[in-house]
Design an enzyme around this catalytic site. Structure first.
Site, PDB file in Angstrom:
ATOM      1  N   GLU A   1     -15.008 -16.748 -21.173  1.00  0.00           N
ATOM      2  CA  GLU A   1     -15.806 -17.860 -21.216  1.00  0.00           C
ATOM      3  C   GLU A   1     -16.459 -17.714 -19.865  1.00  0.00           C
ATOM      4  O   GLU A   1     -15.588 -17.828 -18.961  1.00  0.00           O
ATOM      5  CB  GLU A   1     -15.467 -19.071 -21.355  1.00  0.00           C
ATOM      6  CG  GLU A   1     -16.459 -20.291 -21.442  1.00  0.00           C
ATOM      7  CD  GLU A   1     -16.183 -21.707 -21.555  1.00  0.00           C
ATOM      8  OE1 GLU A   1     -17.171 -22.318 -21.649  1.00  0.00           O
ATOM      9  OE2 GLU A   1     -15.022 -22.174 -21.526  1.00  0.00           O
TER      10      GLU A   1
ATOM     11  N   GLU B   1     -14.529 -18.856 -13.614  1.00  0.00           N
ATOM     12  CA  GLU B   1     -15.300 -20.196 -13.055  1.00  0.00           C
ATOM     13  C   GLU B   1     -15.512 -20.060 -11.423  1.00  0.00           C
ATOM     14  O   GLU B   1     -14.506 -19.436 -10.985  1.00  0.00           O
ATOM     15  CB  GLU B   1     -14.356 -21.761 -12.950  1.00  0.00           C
ATOM     16  CG  GLU B   1     -15.079 -22.792 -12.331  1.00  0.00           C
ATOM     17  CD  GLU B   1     -16.681 -23.159 -12.683  1.00  0.00           C
ATOM     18  OE1 GLU B   1     -17.118 -23.056 -13.828  1.00  0.00           O
ATOM     19  OE2 GLU B   1     -17.205 -23.427 -11.704  1.00  0.00           O
TER      20      GLU B   1
ATOM     21  N   ASP C   1     -17.323 -15.411  -8.802  1.00  0.00           N
ATOM     22  CA  ASP C   1     -18.588 -15.365  -9.362  1.00  0.00           C
ATOM     23  C   ASP C   1     -18.709 -14.258 -10.579  1.00  0.00           C
ATOM     24  O   ASP C   1     -17.935 -12.972 -10.335  1.00  0.00           O
ATOM     25  CB  ASP C   1     -19.522 -14.779  -8.370  1.00  0.00           C
ATOM     26  CG  ASP C   1     -20.973 -15.224  -8.459  1.00  0.00           C
ATOM     27  OD1 ASP C   1     -21.292 -14.710  -9.777  1.00  0.00           O
ATOM     28  OD2 ASP C   1     -21.585 -15.618  -7.774  1.00  0.00           O
TER      29      ASP C   1
ATOM     30  N   ASP D   1     -25.732 -22.708 -15.834  1.00  0.00           N
ATOM     31  CA  ASP D   1     -26.770 -23.434 -14.855  1.00  0.00           C
ATOM     32  C   ASP D   1     -28.048 -22.754 -14.979  1.00  0.00           C
ATOM     33  O   ASP D   1     -28.333 -21.636 -15.402  1.00  0.00           O
ATOM     34  CB  ASP D   1     -26.355 -23.135 -13.312  1.00  0.00           C
ATOM     35  CG  ASP D   1     -25.012 -23.917 -13.147  1.00  0.00           C
ATOM     36  OD1 ASP D   1     -24.524 -24.890 -13.687  1.00  0.00           O
ATOM     37  OD2 ASP D   1     -24.265 -23.332 -12.195  1.00  0.00           O
TER      38      ASP D   1
ATOM     39  N   ASP E   1     -28.713 -27.333 -23.967  1.00  0.00           N
ATOM     40  CA  ASP E   1     -29.381 -28.197 -24.670  1.00  0.00           C
ATOM     41  C   ASP E   1     -30.837 -28.177 -23.606  1.00  0.00           C
ATOM     42  O   ASP E   1     -31.891 -28.815 -23.906  1.00  0.00           O
ATOM     43  CB  ASP E   1     -28.775 -29.929 -24.230  1.00  0.00           C
ATOM     44  CG  ASP E   1     -29.039 -29.950 -22.662  1.00  0.00           C
ATOM     45  OD1 ASP E   1     -28.439 -29.320 -21.930  1.00  0.00           O
ATOM     46  OD2 ASP E   1     -29.431 -31.194 -22.202  1.00  0.00           O
TER      47      ASP E   1
ATOM     48  N   THR F   1     -18.148 -28.754 -25.796  1.00  0.00           N
ATOM     49  CA  THR F   1     -18.026 -28.704 -24.479  1.00  0.00           C
ATOM     50  C   THR F   1     -18.000 -29.991 -23.652  1.00  0.00           C
ATOM     51  O   THR F   1     -18.687 -30.859 -24.402  1.00  0.00           O
ATOM     52  CB  THR F   1     -18.820 -27.635 -23.681  1.00  0.00           C
ATOM     53  OG1 THR F   1     -20.012 -27.937 -23.489  1.00  0.00           O
ATOM     54  CG2 THR F   1     -18.986 -26.251 -24.601  1.00  0.00           C
ATOM     55  N   GLU F   2     -17.815 -30.055 -22.572  1.00  0.00           N
ATOM     56  CA  GLU F   2     -17.917 -31.318 -21.636  1.00  0.00           C
ATOM     57  C   GLU F   2     -19.353 -31.632 -21.793  1.00  0.00           C
ATOM     58  O   GLU F   2     -19.932 -32.788 -21.911  1.00  0.00           O
ATOM     59  CB  GLU F   2     -17.393 -31.322 -20.180  1.00  0.00           C
ATOM     60  CG  GLU F   2     -15.936 -31.686 -20.232  1.00  0.00           C
ATOM     61  CD  GLU F   2     -15.152 -30.776 -19.277  1.00  0.00           C
ATOM     62  OE1 GLU F   2     -15.704 -30.100 -18.255  1.00  0.00           O
ATOM     63  OE2 GLU F   2     -13.922 -31.268 -19.144  1.00  0.00           O
ATOM     64  N   TYR F   3     -20.079 -30.541 -21.294  1.00  0.00           N
ATOM     65  CA  TYR F   3     -21.674 -30.913 -21.313  1.00  0.00           C
ATOM     66  C   TYR F   3     -22.330 -31.166 -22.729  1.00  0.00           C
ATOM     67  O   TYR F   3     -23.451 -32.047 -22.657  1.00  0.00           O
ATOM     68  CB  TYR F   3     -22.482 -29.627 -20.528  1.00  0.00           C
ATOM     69  CG  TYR F   3     -22.489 -29.873 -18.901  1.00  0.00           C
ATOM     70  CD1 TYR F   3     -21.358 -29.919 -18.264  1.00  0.00           C
ATOM     71  CD2 TYR F   3     -23.607 -29.839 -18.323  1.00  0.00           C
ATOM     72  CE1 TYR F   3     -21.221 -30.080 -16.953  1.00  0.00           C
ATOM     73  CE2 TYR F   3     -23.560 -29.929 -17.003  1.00  0.00           C
ATOM     74  CZ  TYR F   3     -22.325 -30.079 -16.255  1.00  0.00           C
ATOM     75  OH  TYR F   3     -22.732 -30.287 -14.883  1.00  0.00           O
ATOM     76  N   GLU F   4     -21.804 -30.534 -23.626  1.00  0.00           N
ATOM     77  CA  GLU F   4     -22.259 -30.863 -24.770  1.00  0.00           C
ATOM     78  C   GLU F   4     -22.247 -32.293 -25.429  1.00  0.00           C
ATOM     79  O   GLU F   4     -22.990 -32.671 -25.842  1.00  0.00           O
ATOM     80  CB  GLU F   4     -21.552 -29.835 -25.665  1.00  0.00           C
ATOM     81  CG  GLU F   4     -22.119 -29.885 -27.061  1.00  0.00           C
ATOM     82  CD  GLU F   4     -21.570 -28.559 -28.160  1.00  0.00           C
ATOM     83  OE1 GLU F   4     -20.932 -27.740 -27.627  1.00  0.00           O
ATOM     84  OE2 GLU F   4     -21.921 -28.460 -29.529  1.00  0.00           O
TER      85      GLU F   4
HETATM   86  N1  SAM Z   1     -19.305 -24.585 -19.556  1.00  0.00           N
HETATM   87  C1  SAM Z   1     -19.130 -25.822 -19.194  1.00  0.00           C
HETATM   88  C2  SAM Z   1     -19.467 -27.156 -20.131  1.00  0.00           C
HETATM   89  O1  SAM Z   1     -20.237 -26.706 -21.136  1.00  0.00           O
HETATM   90  O2  SAM Z   1     -19.159 -28.316 -20.136  1.00  0.00           O
HETATM   91  C3  SAM Z   1     -19.671 -26.189 -17.689  1.00  0.00           C
HETATM   92  C4  SAM Z   1     -21.108 -26.364 -17.704  1.00  0.00           C
HETATM   93  S1  SAM Z   1     -21.626 -26.230 -15.754  1.00  0.00           S
HETATM   94  C5  SAM Z   1     -23.342 -26.742 -16.072  1.00  0.00           C
HETATM   95  C6  SAM Z   1     -21.985 -24.688 -15.530  1.00  0.00           C
HETATM   96  C7  SAM Z   1     -20.620 -24.075 -14.693  1.00  0.00           C
HETATM   97  O3  SAM Z   1     -20.723 -22.704 -14.898  1.00  0.00           O
HETATM   98  C8  SAM Z   1     -20.446 -24.796 -13.477  1.00  0.00           C
HETATM   99  O4  SAM Z   1     -18.883 -25.226 -13.446  1.00  0.00           O
HETATM  100  C9  SAM Z   1     -20.718 -23.563 -12.622  1.00  0.00           C
HETATM  101  O5  SAM Z   1     -19.864 -23.722 -11.346  1.00  0.00           O
HETATM  102  C10 SAM Z   1     -20.271 -22.301 -13.319  1.00  0.00           C
HETATM  103  N2  SAM Z   1     -20.875 -21.305 -12.936  1.00  0.00           N
HETATM  104  C11 SAM Z   1     -22.224 -20.947 -12.518  1.00  0.00           C
HETATM  105  N3  SAM Z   1     -22.700 -19.729 -12.472  1.00  0.00           N
HETATM  106  C12 SAM Z   1     -21.552 -19.221 -12.534  1.00  0.00           C
HETATM  107  C13 SAM Z   1     -21.209 -17.766 -12.094  1.00  0.00           C
HETATM  108  N4  SAM Z   1     -22.178 -17.007 -11.728  1.00  0.00           N
HETATM  109  N5  SAM Z   1     -19.814 -17.350 -11.871  1.00  0.00           N
HETATM  110  C14 SAM Z   1     -18.925 -18.126 -12.266  1.00  0.00           C
HETATM  111  N6  SAM Z   1     -19.190 -19.592 -13.088  1.00  0.00           N
HETATM  112  C15 SAM Z   1     -20.256 -19.908 -12.722  1.00  0.00           C
END
Ligand code: SAM
Length: 224
Positions: free
Chosen positions: A43, A68, A95, A117, A153, A192-195
């Site tokens: 993931e 993450e 990253d 994001d 979403d 997921t949390e965001y979902e």
């Molecule tokens: N997947 C989770 C959820 O659906 O609840 C979290 C969603 S949150 C909007 C996006 C997550 O992706 C953040 O924790 C962010 O730090 C991570 N993220 C964004 N770009 C990333 C990257 N290039 N590499 C690793 N993590 C990344």
């Protein structure tokens, strides 16, 4: 994701035996680290880990790796995992741009992108996790029958993601613009949390599943 800096996060992640500190050393050999040859699912952008921890608890026959970028977010996943004591899940704080340095060709069976994001500015389009740039990275590490599952979403991000698929190594095999109202695609769905947050506000959730275009299909296209 709103980020609160948690000073102890880096130390906890360094000390946890659930985080991999030297992922480049395991390229091509993740099976050895897990101690079995079960399929590996990633993931990317795992956040606080709710989705992946639940999957790992339900599927001991699969190995999971959560990627993450931020320590303060990953800390929450590690703390939950310490209580659950699962043996089929690991996390990497990095990253996702580096995944080709950490995983070898054909090493991964599935990639989940959840509520990635949006990077709304056009000049940042390559940073979007379902962008063509990232699809090419995923193609290199995914097995021939590997797949990518993306949900969000954010309709603008989803439309962008759908538009990135033609010309990539993938094709869309399933798609919905309202996951929770789709009995087939929603079967076994783990929120997921965001979902949870955004569906509670009434936002429909979009999802696609991609599979690699088979060699036969690709050569048929190139003849047209
Ligand atoms: N997947 C989770 C959820 O659906 O609840 C979290 C969603 S949150 C909007 C996006 C997550 O992706 C953040 O924790 C962010 O730090 C991570 N993220 C964004 N770009 C990333 C990257 N290039 N590499 C690793 N993590 C990344």
């Amino acid at each position: 994701m709103r980020l609160k800096n948690i000073p102890r996060a880096r130390g906890v992640i360094e000390d946890s035996h659930f985080t991999v500190k030297d992922p480049q050393d395991h390229k091509g050999n993740w099976k050895e680290l897990f101690g079995n040859d079960h399929p590996i699912h990633l993931e990317i952008g795992t956040g606080k880990g709710k989705f992946l921890l639940q999957l790992a608890a339900e599927h001991p026959e699969i190995n999971y790796i959560g990627i993450e970028k931020y320590s303060s977010v990953l800390l929450r996943a590690i703390e939950k995992l310490e209580e659950m004591e699962l043996e089929n899940i690991l996390f990497i704080r990095c990253d996702a741009e580096l995944i080709n340095e950490y995983f070898a060709e054909d090493e991964i069976s599935r990639i989940y992108l959840n509520f990635s994001d949006p990077w709304p500015k056009e000049r940042h389009a390559k940073r979007r996790l379902p962008s063509r740039t990232f699809l090419a990275r995923y193609d290199r590490i995914l097995k021939k029958d590997g797949r990518i599952e993306f949900k969000t979403d954010n309709r603008i991000l989803f439309d962008f993601a759908v538009g990135e698929v033609p010309g990539s190594a993938f094709e869309i095999t399933q798609i919905t613009y309202d996951l929770h109202a789709d009995p087939v695609m929603n079967e076994g769905n783990i929120m997921t949390e965001y979902e949870e947050k955004f569906s509670a506000l009434g936002n429909p959730i979009c999802k696609y599943i991609l599979q690699k275009v088979s060699q036969g299909d690709a050569s048929a296209d190139s003849l047209c």
